[in-house]
Write an enzyme that holds these catalytic residues in place. Structure first.
Site, PDB file in Angstrom:
ATOM      1  N   GLY A 111       6.120 -11.092   8.289  1.00 35.33           N
ATOM      2  CA  GLY A 111       5.362 -11.203   7.035  1.00 35.33           C
ATOM      3  C   GLY A 111       6.155 -11.535   5.804  1.00 35.33           C
ATOM      4  CB  ALA A 115       7.015  -9.873   1.732  1.00 37.76           C
ATOM      5  CG  ASP A 156      -0.585 -11.862   5.748  1.00 30.03           C
ATOM      6  OD1 ASP A 156      -1.699 -11.845   5.177  1.00 30.03           O
ATOM      7  OD2 ASP A 156      -0.039 -12.924   6.105  1.00 30.03           O
TER       8      ASP A 156
END
Ligand code: PMV
Length: 326
Positions: A111, A115, A156
């Site tokens: 991810g 992020a 996510d």
């Protein structure tokens, strides 16, 4: 003024693929953080440095006047540029910026795109003193991610913002699960083809056999709901059985591979409660649910099967401000 933020990576626990069709999923934030620092500069330019560009002796710059030109986004900076576009167009901003990101070079499919997007938007709103609640931050970051990759459930993005372990259903309020522990071992099986391609392959299967695949998605959603309950009760043995069923359904969708199946079988045989792949499939990560007594045996079995055990903490904090220099 300079702002530094960081956001965590994520590990999908239950519900992948079905979540694209509005079924619930469970995701935990992992301690593979991406840091983003941004400062305002007087030149009307955007300069970006990332670890990957740095490794190749490159950097990236863009004139503010070209920010919204529909040129092909650079692969190493596309999520950052899409994030700036969203914030600048929403709040009518035009300032020059210098941006640096840092984090691990290998993110194991955990991810890093979500992020870096969340950390960039969070840094920008702090830099320009914009007040935004988490839901609005989610809306902005999710729209930036969709501008780059055109599909995705947003699980996510939610994980990078809220952190911890979430019960996430697209379009509904996020539920943060109050967990004391999350006894899992996660491991990397090797690189995969793109998430977009795997999602499209599953979508093709669904359009060919809707009456078969839609119930599979529904079952996967039901597993996520049951796993939420089991996890809240600390009932790891039930959570493990649900992981095994979820894995079977993911195999029926054609997204599991031998590089995932080997560590999954090794984890099951060595005494874990259950194991499954995590994410789109085709490679990347798997995880096993364990007890503290079985942890080292399961880790050794997974390593012997050829996968790499990852020692990132799970259930960690979401996006946060690291430093603010006036
Ligand atoms: O491959 P990952 O870890 O990015 O996970 C993808 C999960 C999917 O459900 C297949 C896609 C999505 O956006 O929910």
């Amino acid at each position: 003024m300079k702002i530094k933020t960081s956001a965590p990576g994520k590990l999908m626990l239950f519900g992948e693929h079905a979540v694209i069709h509005q079924h619930p999923c469970l995701v935990t934030a992992v301690d593979l953080r991406i840091q983003v620092s941004i400062e305002k500069i007087e030149t009307p330019m955007i300069f970006i440095e990332t670890p990957r560009l740095h490794e190749r002796g490159q950097d990236y710059s863009l004139s503010i006047n070209d920010l919204f030109n529909d040129q092909q986004l650079h692969p190493q900076t596309k999520f950052i540029v899409a994030s700036i576009r969203k914030v600048f167009s929403k709040y009518n901003l035009h300032h020059g910026l210098r941006i640096q990101t840092s984090g691990p070079l290998n993110s194991y499919g955990l991810g890093s795109s979500s992020a870096v997007t969340v950390a960039t938007i969070y840094a920008l709103i702090n830099l320009f003193e914009i007040v935004l609640n988490k839901q609005r931050l989610f809306d902005l970051a999710y729209s930036a991610v969709l501008e780059v990759q055109h599909l995705g459930s947003g699980f996510d993005v939610a994980s990078a913002i809220y952190g911890e372990t979430l019960f996430y259903t697209p379009g509904q309020e996020v539920e943060i699960l109050p967990l004391e522990q999350l006894p899992i071992v996660m491991a990397y099986s090797g690189a995969k083809v793109s998430t977009t391609r795997l999602v499209e392959e599953v979508e093709q299967l669904r359009s060919q056999f809707p009456e078969i695949i839609d119930p599979v998605f529904k079952s996967i959603g039901n597993i996520a709901t049951s796993a939420r309950y089991a996890i809240l009760q600390n009932n790891w043995s039930t959570a493990g059985k649900l992981a095994n069923i979820n894995q079977g359904l993911l195999e029926s969708l054609g997204v599991s591979t031998p590089s995932l199946q080997k560590p999954i079988m090794a984890a099951r045989k060595s005494g874990s409660f259950g194991a499954k792949l995590s994410g789109a499939g085709g490679g990347d990560c798997m995880f096993a649910i364990i007890s503290q007594e079985t942890r080292s045996k399961v880790e050794a079995a997974i390593e012997n099967s050829g996968a790499q055990v990852l020692h990132f903490a799970a259930n960690v904090e979401g996006v946060r401000l690291e430093i603010e220099h006036l």
